[in-house]
Design a protein around this motif. Structure first.
Motif, PDB file in Angstrom:
ATOM      1  N   ALA A 115       0.834  -1.208   0.000  1.00 35.19           N
ATOM      2  CA  ALA A 115       0.000   0.000   0.000  1.00 35.19           C
ATOM      3  C   ALA A 115       0.865   1.253   0.000  1.00 35.19           C
ATOM      4  CB  ALA A 115      -0.924  -0.012   1.215  1.00 35.19           C
ATOM      5  N   LEU A 116       1.906   1.256   0.808  1.00 32.71           N
ATOM      6  CA  LEU A 116       2.800   2.411   0.859  1.00 32.71           C
ATOM      7  C   LEU A 116       3.554   2.582  -0.462  1.00 32.71           C
ATOM      8  CD1 LEU A 116       4.211   1.849   4.453  1.00 32.71           C
ATOM      9  CD2 LEU A 116       2.759   3.762   3.739  1.00 32.71           C
ATOM     10  N   ALA A 117       3.974   1.473  -1.052  1.00 41.73           N
ATOM     11  CA  ALA A 117       4.742   1.547  -2.301  1.00 41.73           C
ATOM     12  C   ALA A 117       3.928   2.163  -3.430  1.00 41.73           C
ATOM     13  CB  ALA A 117       5.217   0.151  -2.691  1.00 41.73           C
ATOM     14  N   THR A 118       2.708   1.684  -3.600  1.00 41.77           N
ATOM     15  CA  THR A 118       1.915   2.102  -4.756  1.00 41.77           C
ATOM     16  C   THR A 118       1.114   3.368  -4.529  1.00 41.77           C
ATOM     17  OG1 THR A 118       0.090   0.633  -4.079  1.00 41.77           O
ATOM     18  CG2 THR A 118       1.732  -0.271  -5.599  1.00 41.77           C
ATOM     19  N   ARG A 119       0.744   3.646  -3.267  1.00 44.81           N
ATOM     20  CA  ARG A 119      -0.165   4.760  -2.992  1.00 44.81           C
ATOM     21  C   ARG A 119       0.470   5.920  -2.240  1.00 44.81           C
ATOM     22  NH1 ARG A 119      -4.698   4.304  -6.191  1.00 44.81           N
ATOM     23  NH2 ARG A 119      -5.461   2.156  -6.190  1.00 44.81           N
ATOM     24  N   THR A 120       1.687   5.729  -1.753  1.00 46.99           N
ATOM     25  CA  THR A 120       2.391   6.827  -1.094  1.00 46.99           C
ATOM     26  C   THR A 120       3.696   7.131  -1.815  1.00 46.99           C
ATOM     27  OG1 THR A 120       1.415   6.379   1.080  1.00 46.99           O
ATOM     28  CG2 THR A 120       3.485   7.583   1.055  1.00 46.99           C
ATOM     29  N   VAL A 121       4.561   6.138  -1.940  1.00 50.17           N
ATOM     30  CA  VAL A 121       5.852   6.371  -2.597  1.00 50.17           C
ATOM     31  C   VAL A 121       5.671   6.678  -4.079  1.00 50.17           C
ATOM     32  CG1 VAL A 121       8.059   5.327  -3.215  1.00 50.17           C
ATOM     33  CG2 VAL A 121       7.118   5.000  -0.914  1.00 50.17           C
ATOM     34  N   GLY A 122       4.850   5.904  -4.766  1.00 48.79           N
ATOM     35  CA  GLY A 122       4.624   6.163  -6.189  1.00 48.79           C
ATOM     36  C   GLY A 122       4.157   7.583  -6.454  1.00 48.79           C
ATOM     37  N   PRO A 123       3.083   8.046  -5.793  1.00 45.65           N
ATOM     38  CA  PRO A 123       2.649   9.432  -5.979  1.00 45.65           C
ATOM     39  C   PRO A 123       3.717  10.455  -5.605  1.00 45.65           C
ATOM     40  CG  PRO A 123       0.865   8.156  -5.040  1.00 45.65           C
ATOM     41  CD  PRO A 123       2.076   7.264  -5.049  1.00 45.65           C
ATOM     42  N   LEU A 124       4.503  10.177  -4.559  1.00 44.87           N
ATOM     43  CA  LEU A 124       5.574  11.108  -4.200  1.00 44.87           C
ATOM     44  C   LEU A 124       6.590  11.241  -5.330  1.00 44.87           C
ATOM     45  CD1 LEU A 124       6.460  10.343  -0.459  1.00 44.87           C
ATOM     46  CD2 LEU A 124       5.654  12.517  -1.392  1.00 44.87           C
ATOM     47  N   VAL A 125       6.945  10.118  -5.932  1.00 48.15           N
ATOM     48  CA  VAL A 125       7.912  10.152  -7.033  1.00 48.15           C
ATOM     49  C   VAL A 125       7.347  10.905  -8.234  1.00 48.15           C
ATOM     50  CG1 VAL A 125       9.200   8.726  -8.684  1.00 48.15           C
ATOM     51  CG2 VAL A 125       9.095   8.061  -6.269  1.00 48.15           C
ATOM     52  N   ARG A 126       6.061  10.725  -8.504  1.00 50.98           N
ATOM     53  CA  ARG A 126       5.445  11.455  -9.613  1.00 50.98           C
ATOM     54  C   ARG A 126       5.407  12.952  -9.326  1.00 50.98           C
ATOM     55  NH1 ARG A 126       0.439   8.145 -12.259  1.00 50.98           N
ATOM     56  NH2 ARG A 126       0.920   9.588 -13.943  1.00 50.98           N
ATOM     57  N   LEU A 127       5.126  13.321  -8.097  1.00 48.44           N
ATOM     58  CA  LEU A 127       5.058  14.728  -7.735  1.00 48.44           C
ATOM     59  C   LEU A 127       6.443  15.373  -7.670  1.00 48.44           C
ATOM     60  CD1 LEU A 127       2.394  14.547  -4.884  1.00 48.44           C
ATOM     61  CD2 LEU A 127       2.122  15.800  -7.032  1.00 48.44           C
ATOM     62  N   HIS A 128       7.434  14.584  -7.297  1.00 47.79           N
ATOM     63  CA  HIS A 128       8.779  15.109  -7.060  1.00 47.79           C
ATOM     64  C   HIS A 128       9.786  14.215  -7.780  1.00 47.79           C
ATOM     65  CE1 HIS A 128       6.758  17.509  -4.024  1.00 47.79           C
ATOM     66  NE2 HIS A 128       6.288  16.397  -3.489  1.00 47.79           N
ATOM     67  N   PRO A 129       9.996  14.437  -9.072  1.00 47.42           N
ATOM     68  CA  PRO A 129      10.823  13.531  -9.875  1.00 47.42           C
ATOM     69  C   PRO A 129      12.244  13.335  -9.362  1.00 47.42           C
ATOM     70  CG  PRO A 129       9.581  15.019 -11.287  1.00 47.42           C
ATOM     71  CD  PRO A 129       9.382  15.499  -9.882  1.00 47.42           C
ATOM     72  N   GLU A 130      12.721  14.251  -8.539  1.00 44.91           N
ATOM     73  CA  GLU A 130      14.069  14.066  -7.996  1.00 44.91           C
ATOM     74  C   GLU A 130      14.163  12.830  -7.107  1.00 44.91           C
ATOM     75  OE1 GLU A 130      12.203  17.362  -5.290  1.00 44.91           O
ATOM     76  OE2 GLU A 130      11.973  16.545  -7.322  1.00 44.91           O
ATOM     77  N   LEU A 131      13.017  12.306  -6.684  1.00 46.88           N
ATOM     78  CA  LEU A 131      13.011  11.119  -5.823  1.00 46.88           C
ATOM     79  C   LEU A 131      13.317   9.833  -6.585  1.00 46.88           C
ATOM     80  CD1 LEU A 131       9.990  11.883  -3.450  1.00 46.88           C
ATOM     81  CD2 LEU A 131      12.434  12.097  -2.964  1.00 46.88           C
ATOM     82  N   VAL A 132      13.435   9.894  -7.906  1.00 44.74           N
ATOM     83  CA  VAL A 132      13.859   8.682  -8.622  1.00 44.74           C
ATOM     84  C   VAL A 132      15.243   8.252  -8.144  1.00 44.74           C
ATOM     85  CG1 VAL A 132      12.430   9.123 -10.656  1.00 44.74           C
ATOM     86  CG2 VAL A 132      14.787   9.962 -10.591  1.00 44.74           C
ATOM     87  N   ASP A 136      16.511   4.545  -7.058  1.00 45.44           N
ATOM     88  CA  ASP A 136      17.750   3.921  -7.530  1.00 45.44           C
ATOM     89  C   ASP A 136      18.577   3.412  -6.347  1.00 45.44           C
ATOM     90  OD1 ASP A 136      17.088   4.454 -10.158  1.00 45.44           O
ATOM     91  OD2 ASP A 136      18.313   6.263 -10.290  1.00 45.44           O
ATOM     92  N   ARG A 137      18.478   4.078  -5.224  1.00 45.62           N
ATOM     93  CA  ARG A 137      19.186   3.627  -4.024  1.00 45.62           C
ATOM     94  C   ARG A 137      18.482   2.444  -3.389  1.00 45.62           C
ATOM     95  NH1 ARG A 137      18.407   5.165   1.214  1.00 45.62           N
ATOM     96  NH2 ARG A 137      17.234   7.038   0.652  1.00 45.62           N
ATOM     97  N   TRP A 138      17.163   2.513  -3.318  1.00 47.34           N
ATOM     98  CA  TRP A 138      16.421   1.440  -2.654  1.00 47.34           C
ATOM     99  C   TRP A 138      16.522   0.113  -3.390  1.00 47.34           C
ATOM    100  CZ3 TRP A 138      11.070   3.731  -0.732  1.00 47.34           C
ATOM    101  CH2 TRP A 138      11.324   4.670   0.274  1.00 47.34           C
ATOM    102  N   ILE A 139      16.615   0.143  -4.707  1.00 52.63           N
ATOM    103  CA  ILE A 139      16.686  -1.125  -5.435  1.00 52.63           C
ATOM    104  C   ILE A 139      17.959  -1.884  -5.096  1.00 52.63           C
ATOM    105  CG2 ILE A 139      17.841  -0.295  -7.538  1.00 52.63           C
ATOM    106  CD1 ILE A 139      14.933  -2.843  -7.320  1.00 52.63           C
ATOM    107  N   GLU A 140      18.950  -1.178  -4.588  1.00 50.90           N
ATOM    108  CA  GLU A 140      20.212  -1.805  -4.201  1.00 50.90           C
ATOM    109  C   GLU A 140      20.236  -2.209  -2.735  1.00 50.90           C
ATOM    110  OE1 GLU A 140      22.543  -2.418  -6.351  1.00 50.90           O
ATOM    111  OE2 GLU A 140      21.780  -1.244  -8.047  1.00 50.90           O
ATOM    112  N   ASP A 141      19.199  -1.873  -1.998  1.00 52.26           N
ATOM    113  CA  ASP A 141      19.228  -2.039  -0.550  1.00 52.26           C
ATOM    114  C   ASP A 141      19.094  -3.500  -0.129  1.00 52.26           C
ATOM    115  OD1 ASP A 141      18.308  -1.696   2.410  1.00 52.26           O
ATOM    116  OD2 ASP A 141      18.769   0.349   1.738  1.00 52.26           O
TER     117      ASP A 141
END
Length: 231
Positions: A115-132, A136-141
């Motif tokens: 729920a957090l990934a798709t409905r909180t983090v996803g919208p945050l990334v769309r609103l603030h593209p610098e969060l990509v 990129d960091r999290w995929i390596e975590d």
């Protein structure tokens, strides 16, 4: 306002407590969390009643309510927080990603993480593209839940999906033996078949046996069903 919200929420949830249902819910979630025993339809209505008439939260309110709900032992409070974030995430700035990270990595399981990934983090990334860069960091975590979030955060992006990043993330974790990572790869790819099935077919062909059977099966699930109906 946060105090009033939480007072209303606590009163409403406690009044609906059902110990018998709570035991069943706890077993379903492998005894990882306590439950009040409030079924989803009832909880959904209670959530509407609790927030009725309250002013919309600002970013500080939003963070405070979510993090307080995360301290409560019963899982329904975390579910409320996920829904509250979903409704109001538009008020949050890019720094809110730190709040999301704390929630994702605390009391972690698929029910709240997805729920957090798709409905909180996803919208945050769309609103603030610098969060990509954070994705990129999290995929390596090493934390599987942060990596899973990176894999599925674009699931609702449809034709605005960054396809190169989606496939790069799937490729990066393709060899992971963790079930929740393999499932997330397939789920993310399957969702993209709604928008561009041919690109997913090409990616699967390119990856071959590098993708786990689980990831491949999940990725093709809807396409295989569609093909079967057409026969």
């Amino acid at each position: 306002m946060t105090e009033e919200l939480l007072a209303r929420l606590t009163a409403a949830y406690e009044a609906a407590r059902d110990p018998v249902a709570a035991e069943s819910m706890r077993r379903y979630m492998r005894d990882q969390f306590e439950f009040l025993g409030v079924p989803t339809p009832v909880r959904t209505q209670l959530d509407r009643d609790v927030t009725a008439g309250l002013d919309p939260p600002d970013e500080t309110d939003l963070a405070s309510a979510a993090e307080t709900c995360w301290t409560r032992p019963e899982r329904e409070y975390q579910y409320f927080a996920c829904g509250h974030l979903r409704r109001h995430i538009g008020v949050a700035g890019p720094g809110f990603i730190d709040v999301a990270e704390r929630l994702i990595t605390t009391k972690s399981w698929w029910d709240t993480v997805d729920a957090l990934a798709t409905r909180t983090v996803g919208p945050l990334v769309r609103l603030h593209p610098e969060l990509v860069a954070t994705m990129d960091r999290w995929i390596e975590d090493d934390d599987i839940w942060l990596a899973r979030t990176a894999l599925i955060h674009q699931m609702l992006f449809r034709d605005t999906t960054d396809v190169e990043r989606l496939f790069r993330f799937c490729r990066r974790r393709a060899g992971d033996r963790e079930f929740f990572i393999r499932k997330a790869i397939g789920w993310a790819l399957r969702e993209h078949t709604k928008t561009d099935p041919e690109s997913v077919y090409r990616f699967l062909a390119e990856m071959g046996d590098e993708l786990s059977p689980l990831s491949r099966k999940e990725a093709l699930k809807w396409l295989d069903r569609r093909a079967a109906r057409a026969r």
